[in-house]
Design a protein around this motif. Sequence first.
Motif, short mmCIF file in Angstrom:
data_model
loop_
_atom_site.label_atom_id
_atom_site.label_comp_id
_atom_site.label_asym_id
_atom_site.label_seq_id
_atom_site.Cartn_x
_atom_site.Cartn_y
_atom_site.Cartn_z
N LEU A 50 26.29 -30.84 179.29
CA LEU A 50 25.83 -32.07 178.45
C LEU A 50 26.67 -33.02 178.15
O LEU A 50 26.36 -34.37 178.14
CB LEU A 50 25.27 -31.24 176.92
N ARG A 51 27.95 -32.77 178.03
CA ARG A 51 28.82 -33.80 177.75
C ARG A 51 29.13 -34.67 178.85
O ARG A 51 29.52 -35.90 179.10
CB ARG A 51 30.13 -33.43 177.11
N SER A 52 28.90 -34.19 180.11
CA SER A 52 29.19 -34.74 181.56
C SER A 52 28.00 -35.92 181.52
O SER A 52 28.29 -36.94 182.05
CB SER A 52 29.19 -34.20 182.69
N THR A 53 26.85 -35.55 181.14
CA THR A 53 25.82 -36.57 181.37
C THR A 53 25.54 -37.25 179.97
O THR A 53 25.03 -38.47 179.99
CB THR A 53 24.54 -36.02 181.61
N LEU A 54 25.89 -36.96 178.89
CA LEU A 54 25.73 -37.58 177.29
C LEU A 54 27.20 -37.68 176.93
O LEU A 54 27.50 -36.93 175.76
CB LEU A 54 24.55 -36.93 176.58
N PRO A 55 28.11 -38.47 177.25
CA PRO A 55 29.60 -38.39 176.55
C PRO A 55 29.61 -38.84 175.41
O PRO A 55 30.55 -38.34 174.54
CB PRO A 55 30.48 -39.51 177.47
N GLU A 56 28.44 -39.37 174.59
CA GLU A 56 28.55 -39.69 173.27
C GLU A 56 27.94 -38.43 172.49
O GLU A 56 28.14 -38.70 171.28
CB GLU A 56 27.79 -41.19 172.85
N LEU A 57 27.57 -37.60 173.13
CA LEU A 57 26.79 -36.48 172.21
C LEU A 57 28.27 -35.59 171.65
O LEU A 57 28.99 -35.21 172.33
CB LEU A 57 26.11 -35.58 173.22
N LYS A 58 27.89 -35.46 170.33
CA LYS A 58 28.97 -34.41 169.87
C LYS A 58 28.47 -32.79 169.76
O LYS A 58 27.18 -32.53 169.33
CB LYS A 58 29.13 -34.80 168.19
N CYS A 59 29.24 -32.05 170.21
CA CYS A 59 28.84 -30.66 170.25
C CYS A 59 29.39 -29.68 169.12
O CYS A 59 30.78 -29.91 169.13
CB CYS A 59 28.81 -29.94 171.74
N LEU A 60 28.80 -28.91 168.35
CA LEU A 60 29.26 -28.02 167.45
C LEU A 60 28.87 -26.53 167.96
O LEU A 60 27.89 -26.33 167.95
CB LEU A 60 28.74 -28.45 165.98
N MET A 61 30.14 -25.99 168.32
CA MET A 61 29.95 -24.54 168.81
C MET A 61 29.82 -23.58 167.64
O MET A 61 30.45 -23.43 166.63
CB MET A 61 30.89 -24.24 169.66
N LEU A 62 28.93 -22.36 167.80
CA LEU A 62 28.61 -21.21 166.95
C LEU A 62 28.84 -20.06 167.43
O LEU A 62 28.45 -19.95 168.76
CB LEU A 62 27.21 -21.47 166.43
N THR A 63 29.75 -19.24 167.07
CA THR A 63 30.06 -18.17 167.58
C THR A 63 30.03 -17.01 166.68
O THR A 63 30.48 -17.28 165.55
CB THR A 63 31.35 -17.96 168.56
N SER A 64 29.81 -15.69 167.05
CA SER A 64 29.86 -14.65 166.27
C SER A 64 31.17 -13.98 165.88
O SER A 64 31.22 -13.45 164.98
CB SER A 64 29.05 -13.47 166.82
N TYR A 65 32.19 -14.40 166.74
CA TYR A 65 33.58 -13.95 166.54
C TYR A 65 34.61 -14.67 166.81
O TYR A 65 34.44 -15.69 167.57
CB TYR A 65 33.66 -12.50 167.31
N ALA A 66 35.69 -14.65 166.10
CA ALA A 66 36.93 -15.55 166.57
C ALA A 66 37.53 -15.07 167.83
O ALA A 66 38.17 -14.15 167.62
CB ALA A 66 37.90 -15.30 165.21
N ASP A 67 37.45 -15.79 168.75
CA ASP A 67 37.81 -15.65 169.97
C ASP A 67 38.81 -16.73 170.39
O ASP A 67 38.02 -17.67 170.64
CB ASP A 67 37.03 -15.38 171.00
N GLU A 68 40.01 -16.86 170.33
CA GLU A 68 40.95 -17.86 170.64
C GLU A 68 40.56 -18.56 172.06
O GLU A 68 40.49 -19.92 172.17
CB GLU A 68 42.36 -17.40 170.41
N GLN A 69 40.77 -17.69 172.91
CA GLN A 69 40.33 -18.18 174.29
C GLN A 69 38.96 -19.08 174.48
O GLN A 69 38.84 -20.02 174.98
CB GLN A 69 40.39 -17.20 175.38
N ALA A 70 37.96 -18.54 173.65
CA ALA A 70 36.56 -19.19 173.74
C ALA A 70 36.84 -20.51 173.00
O ALA A 70 36.03 -21.65 173.37
CB ALA A 70 35.63 -18.10 173.15
N MET A 71 37.62 -20.53 172.02
CA MET A 71 37.61 -21.54 171.14
C MET A 71 38.47 -22.71 172.03
O MET A 71 37.84 -24.00 172.13
CB MET A 71 38.31 -21.48 169.91
#
Length: 196
Positions: A50-71
Amino acid sequence: MLGDEPDLEVVGQACSASEALVRIPAVRPDVAVLDVRLPDTSGVELCRKLRSTLPELKCLMLTSYADEQAMVEAILAGAAGHVLKDIKGANLLSAIRTVGSGGSLLDSRATAAVLARLRAGADRQGPLAELTEQERVLLSHLGEGLSNREIAARMFLSEKTVKNYVSRLLGKLGKNRTQAAVMAARLQSQLHRTVG
């Protein structure tokens, strides 16, 4: 909950990455709230696309668990924020507003991990000097003997994307997969000091 807020408007919803890749460019929201785990790909890969085609888009990620690598992967993919799904309603609204107004929301662990990567990148030497951070992570996974499928799961990428990245990495190194794995094993401490 979002619809009840006078300054927020839900302009669309999607149940999969493929659906989101069609709907989000069509409705062009200011903020996309993305689940890290989707049925057809990872939310991190969706964010990257999405960011490669819409660079102005802000993405907020939701996750079930705290995973440092995923963050860290989400941040590197262009996400402006990363929150756990158990976030309280008012805090989620605040997170969306923060990201929407151009701010970022990073958990202290993610911030520390990103800073460690940046610091480690400042003193790169030897055969790793020309590699991007993602290529260093990939090389580390090759050194562990992981298959493309296993690497894809760890890096939140599609298997086809990993195959392309591996080919590009091997070309850059001028080595085949086995030689690259041996090199990674030999340089393991340097790789792990950087990738965390």
